[in-house]
Structure formats: structure tokens, C-alpha cells
Design an enzyme around this catalytic site. Structure first.
Site, PDB file in Angstrom:
ATOM      1  N   GLY A   1       0.814  -1.220   0.000  1.00  0.00           N
ATOM      2  CA  GLY A   1       0.000   0.000   0.000  1.00  0.00           C
ATOM      3  C   GLY A   1       0.840   1.259   0.000  1.00  0.00           C
TER       4      GLY A   1
ATOM      5  N   GLY B   1       5.655   4.661  -8.699  1.00  0.00           N
ATOM      6  CA  GLY B   1       6.447   3.432  -8.887  1.00  0.00           C
ATOM      7  C   GLY B   1       5.532   2.210  -8.898  1.00  0.00           C
ATOM      8  N   HIS B   2       4.646   2.125  -7.907  1.00  0.00           N
ATOM      9  CA  HIS B   2       3.701   0.993  -7.879  1.00  0.00           C
ATOM     10  C   HIS B   2       2.809   0.996  -9.124  1.00  0.00           C
ATOM     11  CE1 HIS B   2       4.228   1.564  -3.382  1.00  0.00           C
ATOM     12  NE2 HIS B   2       4.475   0.287  -3.514  1.00  0.00           N
TER      13      HIS B   2
ATOM     14  N   GLN C   1       7.746  -9.541   7.931  1.00  0.00           N
ATOM     15  CA  GLN C   1       9.003  -9.057   7.341  1.00  0.00           C
ATOM     16  C   GLN C   1       9.566  -7.830   8.062  1.00  0.00           C
ATOM     17  OE1 GLN C   1       6.851  -8.383   3.517  1.00  0.00           O
ATOM     18  NE2 GLN C   1       8.211  -6.647   3.253  1.00  0.00           N
TER      19      GLN C   1
ATOM     20  N   LYS D   1      13.903  -1.912  -7.787  1.00  0.00           N
ATOM     21  CA  LYS D   1      14.315  -1.105  -6.629  1.00  0.00           C
ATOM     22  C   LYS D   1      14.693  -2.032  -5.467  1.00  0.00           C
ATOM     23  CE  LYS D   1      13.706   2.211  -3.313  1.00  0.00           C
ATOM     24  NZ  LYS D   1      13.131   1.447  -2.258  1.00  0.00           N
TER      25      LYS D   1
ATOM     26  N   ARG E   1       8.735   4.922   1.925  1.00  0.00           N
ATOM     27  CA  ARG E   1       9.471   5.481   3.070  1.00  0.00           C
ATOM     28  C   ARG E   1       9.982   6.903   2.797  1.00  0.00           C
ATOM     29  NH1 ARG E   1      10.764  -0.307   3.966  1.00  0.00           N
ATOM     30  NH2 ARG E   1       9.804  -0.828   5.968  1.00  0.00           N
TER      31      ARG E   1
HETATM   32  O1  PAF Z   1       8.082  -5.053  -1.838  1.00  0.00           O
HETATM   33  C1  PAF Z   1       7.099  -5.058  -1.074  1.00  0.00           C
HETATM   34  O2  PAF Z   1       6.292  -4.144  -1.038  1.00  0.00           O
HETATM   35  C2  PAF Z   1       6.897  -6.242  -0.130  1.00  0.00           C
HETATM   36  O3  PAF Z   1       8.112  -6.752   0.304  1.00  0.00           O
HETATM   37  C3  PAF Z   1       6.021  -7.349  -0.734  1.00  0.00           C
HETATM   38  C4  PAF Z   1       6.669  -7.970  -1.962  1.00  0.00           C
HETATM   39  C5  PAF Z   1       4.660  -6.781  -1.113  1.00  0.00           C
HETATM   40  C6  PAF Z   1       5.810  -8.470   0.277  1.00  0.00           C
HETATM   41  O4  PAF Z   1       5.196  -8.006   1.444  1.00  0.00           O
END
Ligand code: PAF
Length: 279
Positions: free
Chosen positions: A27, A32-33, A57, A146, A184
């Protein structure tokens, strides 16, 4: 766009689809996304995105709690990109019981660079990506360069588990001043935002030195780290690696024009940024 949170609803929505293209995200979507969504559309149909901030993570002292949550704005952006289904599970949807089965990436790629500074990070990433793949069952999935090491580890995971998902790499999307877009970046003050492109500039300097025939990687890395430190950064690493396996390159390999990538992670204030450049 359909927004679904449970795995059962997701499967209902995608039943019979033969070439689903998937873009997993956490999110707080930026250009970029959105460029990943556009690339996904070239490789498959329908496009499915996910938004899930994956606790597994994040380390104990990392930014899980304060990670930006901008769901309504994200939905609007995905709708404009023609995304067919947004999978946005809650933690209970995706992890209804503690996730005890985990993917353990091999030490040689999982415990170096990002893995050294963020222990357990790639275990968490690969576990959620495998689980998301199992939910979405995509033919293709798009990841940005990235997160170079993440992309490589996910590629290796997909190959070794014979997953029926082709992994597509998307180029890093940069602001006009060179800063790689990242959720970030939003943590940066105005002053830090003005300084932030220095990371990319240092990578360009290292790449230029290699192209000019420099072979001493340790020296180039040291100079780049010192330069950033003198500008107020706290670098974790700047490292020249072979693209094929992210291991260090010998002078002979560099002289023979082995494909390389220089990767960096550094903190500016409290914000940790990563970037890389293929050489
Ligand atoms: O790159 C990310 O945003 C995250 O590491 C991912 C691949 C969505 C896994 O939580």
C-alpha cells in the site's frame, strides 16, 4: 474494481482466469507501484493487486506500526489503473493461525546485504509472497528492481519450487532528481528530501568508476560510504556485486565485464533508504 479481503472471495472472483497478472504491495501507492500495474497489464489479464502490510518481514525495532496506511487513496489509484481485483486481507484473513510454516531462503542470498541488516526479512517476504501466490495463483507477477535482492530471491524461490508464476522485473521509477520512489520517502523532512538524491548520485559515481576501469571494489565502496557519511548519512552498505548471484566480484571478473550491480542502504535521520544501479 472488486475489493476482497478473504481468500475464499478472492478465489471466487478469479475462478476460470487463465492469465492473471499480480502485483503484491504494502500500500501507500506511488507512481512506482502504478508503473508495476501498467507493466502487469502488458503481461496478463486481469490485473490483480494486493495490499497487505506483512508483519512477518518487519524486525522488532522497525516501522511496522507507523508504516503509512492510505487505503482510500490507494483504492482510487488502482481503480484508475484498471485493476480488476484488489486483494486486501486483514492479518486474520491471511494468517488465521500463527504462520509456523515459513520459507527459509538460503544464507548465501538471504543473509547478505539487506538480510544482514534486517535479520529474518527475506524469510518474512518469501513466506508472504508464496502465500499470496497460493491465494491469487497468478501466471505472472511483477516486482520492482528497486528491491533488487528481493526480486532475485523471489525469482529463485519461484524456480526452485517450480511455481507456475513467471516473475517479471520492472525498472526502478525515479523522481526527476534521481531519487528512487519509495513509500518510506514520505518520512523525510523537506531538508532530507533535498539531500536524498545523493544516494543515487553516489551509485552513479561508483558505476562510472567501474566503467572507467577501476577494479578495486573495496576502495570504491569505501569512498562512496565516506562521502555519504560526510554529508550526514549513516550508510549500512554500498556494495558492488555480480548480478547473477549478488556475490562479490573478483578484479578478474570485473575486467572480463561480468554484469554487475551496485547496491546501497543508508539512513538519513531515522529513514532508511535503499537503491541500486546495474553496471
Ligand atoms: O516489496 C514489497 O512491497 C513487499 O516486500 C512485498 C513484496 C509486497 C511483500 O510483502
Amino acid at each position: 474494481m472488486k475489493i476482497v479481503s478473504s481468500i475464499a472471495e478472492l478465489r471466487d472472483q478469479l475462478r476460470g482466469q487463465l492469465r492473471t497478472a499480480f502485483v503484491p504491495t504494502m500500500g501507500n501507492l506511488h507512481e512506482g507501484h502504478l508503473s508495476l500495474m501498467r507493466l502487469a497489464r502488458k503481461h496478463g489479464d486481469p490485473v490483480v493487486a494486493s495490499i497487505f502490510i506483512n508483519r512477518l518481514q518487519f524486525g522488532p525495532n522497525e516501522d511496522f506500526e507507523k508504516y503509512p496506511r492510505t487505503f482510500a487513496a490507494d483504492v482510487e489509484k488502482l481503480e484508475k489503473e484498471g485493476v480488476y481485483v484488489l486483494f486486501a486481507p486483514t492479518e486474520k484473513d491471511l494468517y488465521p493461525e500463527p504462520q509456523e510454516f515459513r520459507v527459509q531462503p538460503p544464507e548465501e542470498i538471504g543473509d547478505i546485504l539487506e538480510g544482514e541488516f534486517r535479520p529474518g526479512f527475506f524469510n518474512g517476504v518469501t513466506t508472504v509472497v508464496l502465500k499470496l501466490f497460493s491465494c491469487v495463483q497468478p501466471s505472472v507477477a511483477v516486482f520492482g528492481k528497486k528491491d533488487y535482492q528481493q526480486l532475485m530471491i523471489i525469482r529463485n524461490m519461484a524456480r526452485q519450487f517450480a511455481l507456475p508464476t513467471e516473475i517479471i522485473a520492472a525498472e526502478t521509477y525515479r523522481a526527476d532528481d534521481g531519487l528512487a520512489l519509495s513509500s518510506r520517502n514520505g518520512y523525510l523532512t523537506d531538508e532530507q528530501r533535498a539531500e536524498a538524491p545523493a544516494l543515487h548520485r553516489e551509485l552513479i559515481n561508483v558505476a562510472n568508476s567501474v566503467r572507467a576501469g577501476q577494479l578495486d571494489t573495496a576502495l570504491m565502496e569505501k569512498h562512496a560510504m565516506e562521502k555519504l557519511t560526510s554529508r550526514g548519512w549513516q550508510p549500512d552498505y554500498i556494495s558492488i556485486r555480480k548480478r547473477i548471484n549478488l556475490q562479490p566480484a573478483s578484479p578478474a571478473e570485473i575486467a572480463k565485464k561480468e554484469p554487475l550491480v551496485v547496491l546501497a542502504a543508508a539512513k538519513l535521520g531515522n529513514t532508511r533508504l535503499i537503491d541500486n544501479l546495474e553496471i
